[in-house]
Design an enzyme around this catalytic site. Sequence first.
Site, PDB file in Angstrom:
ATOM      1  N   GLU A  14      27.126 -22.015  23.034  1.00 27.72           N
ATOM      2  CA  GLU A  14      27.621 -23.356  23.338  1.00 27.72           C
ATOM      3  C   GLU A  14      26.652 -24.105  24.238  1.00 27.72           C
ATOM      4  O   GLU A  14      26.558 -25.336  24.176  1.00 27.72           O
ATOM      5  CB  GLU A  14      29.013 -23.278  23.973  1.00 27.72           C
ATOM      6  N   HIS A  73      41.601 -18.422  24.109  1.00 29.16           N
ATOM      7  CA  HIS A  73      41.452 -19.357  22.985  1.00 29.16           C
ATOM      8  C   HIS A  73      42.596 -20.369  22.938  1.00 29.16           C
ATOM      9  O   HIS A  73      42.854 -20.958  21.894  1.00 29.16           O
ATOM     10  CB  HIS A  73      41.423 -18.584  21.667  1.00 29.16           C
TER      11      HIS A  73
END
Lengths: 441, 327
Positions: free
Chosen positions: B60, B129
């Site tokens: 990321e 998540h």
Amino acid sequence: MPKEIFMPKLSSTMQVGTLLEWFKEEGETVEVGEPLFEIMTDKINIEVEAYEEGVLLKRYVSEDEEVPVNYVIGYIGEANEAVPDSSPGVSDADAEPADEVKPAGQEENAAPKKQESGEKVRATPAARKVAKDEGLSLLEIEGSGPRGRVQKADVEARGEQGEKVKATPLARKVAAEKGLNLQEVTGTGSNGKIYTADLDTVASANHEASTSEPKRVKLSGTRKMIAKRMAESAFTAPHVTLTSEVDMTASMEVRKQLLPLIEQQTGKRLSYTEIIAKAVAHSLVRHPEINVSLDGDDVVYHEDAHIGIAVSIPGGLVVPVVNRANHKGLGALTEEAKHLATAARAGKLSPDAMRGGTFTISNLGMYAVDVFTPIINQPESAILGVGRIQEKAVGINGQIELRPMMSLSLSFDHRVIDGAPAAAFLTELKQVLENPYQLLT
Amino acid sequence: MRELTYLEAVREAMSQEMRTNEDVFILGEDIGVYGGAFGVTRGMIEEFGPERIRNTPISEAAISGTAIGAALTGMRPILELQFSDFITIAMDNMVNQAAKLRYMYGGEGKVPMVLRTPAGSGTGAAAQHSQSLEAWMTHIPGLKVVQPSTAYDAKGLLKAAMDDDNPVVFYEHKLCYRTKSEVPEEAYSIPLGKADIKKEGKDVTIVATAMMVHKSLEAAEQLESEGISVEVVDPRTLVPLDEETIVESVKKTGRLIVVHEAVKRGGFGGEIASMIAESEAFDYLDAPIKRLGGKAVPIPYNPELEKAAVPQVQDIVEAVKDTLKGL
């Protein structure tokens, strides 16, 4: 655990007490035995000392507020300990079922309730805004929210009760600033609309009025108690007052002779009050129908004469009692009466010292008062008013002589005492005072 | 009008934009043939090719750094992070670079990029998540933060985000992906900073974001049958925030409940509550402001516990009733 501070029960008959003064602020440290607050009971002011040490965490009762016995008036504990926001009320532990008295604004489950003046009003911002716009005081509005919080609907309901006042926004603002009630203002605009100028007339009228207004003091404390008890007595007991003039020549002679003797014995100066008290006690024992009190439907006959002697104190009047005065000599009687009077003037009389009287003497002889009609100190049934001693011309054996004469006024409760026995008692009293040596028998 | 799912609306917004603006491209993990973690970019590689639908390594930090660099050179990248939780790995780039560069370059350089990412709980994806971390982003000057709740809003707001010359973090709630609403075929833009009143009412205002908009509407429907009229306001973008719409609504109803899925402590609900307390709506409050948010726990894997960790319809119903009682 914070410890509760109660309104103490200082006598078997005490149901309520008035808090006169707190000596400690919230957050101040308190030692055991330190005066914490002063209360007034039936007829007495007394300082109450702390029986716990710690920090005064909370004061629920403001000065001059009357609360029932055992009512929680505050908490002592460690700094920052949590205590309830409002008083838990009368402690269950010692509460008397008969005690129905509750302080104003403290009714249990009484929501909605009005909020006490002085305390910050709990209100939502919306309620505050509407109240301000409508010129209504939140103090006057009962809140329906949690813990009495005033909500918008409460204010609106209140606003609808009264006719809605028409006023310019500026007039509302100025009125709110000056604390004027728009309901009381006459508007000069169309349909009575209030302009700012209309407020000035009211404000100035209020001002003019206030300059000539007499000072007003709310009846409270001892004064309130006296007012209540005197009214009760005067309105329930049919009073009859008999008067008689007493030649005090012999009594004056007795006083003259005994004064140095008693002063030597007790350090106190013998006064006419004590001589009269002694004579009253002596006569009461001989006239048991006068030494009575009314208890409900029962007439209670007292064996001994417990003589109350009225003492003027700043702001009122108290009546300490010389117990069993019929058994006491003039020396002992003088000592006790003087001691009680001193304590009364210092505000240090215990409640016990004012309880159990069977007859009261009110002596105004030190003033230019000849005769007056005293009001009975209930539940007693008679009271003696004593006027001044003044030389008067009296006829004795065909001769006019100047004699020290004194008026006695005997008020009695005609429900329990009739005129003849009262007259007989007064006659005996006069006779004793004119021949005081028989007191020595 | 035709209905689209939220997911399809997001895809359509990107596709339409890419057809008209060659500077726009998408980068992210498995967004090509696979179509992205939730299938948002599915089929796009066929139309736009691997140059514009670029698969990236699993980093990321690299994705965000690349996007920022590309934006500075005049491109208009859209980066997709598989789960919004992973924004933590892109944090330095987002907070210290993307948010600051236009300011530090005196306006000479711009960062016209959109970070799209699925957020929120409800899919059994567990603690790493399922988070809602949007309040972090709102704290950083220079970042815009968008949280659409419907397909219509998603398409219009994404268009506006893509047109913006500043970095925009675009949160897509996972449970919203399957919701449907009418969506126009042509491209349209919903300005950032314009709230939407999803339902009008007069007794209490609920400001809700993302999935909580739907739960609040369901709660409002229940309450309506009991005679309680609820207004549901969806800010749609947290930065910029449409304060005016919220203030006006609170002035009308006098009561405010803020509902978000993010943990209540330090959540954006506190910002809205403070904003109201500072605004002219303060005078109209007739009950304490109430915040409903997630519990201060990691989102549990167990489905029942997962539900218990964030506000549900019944919680909102009860909160409204409490607020009406002044609690």
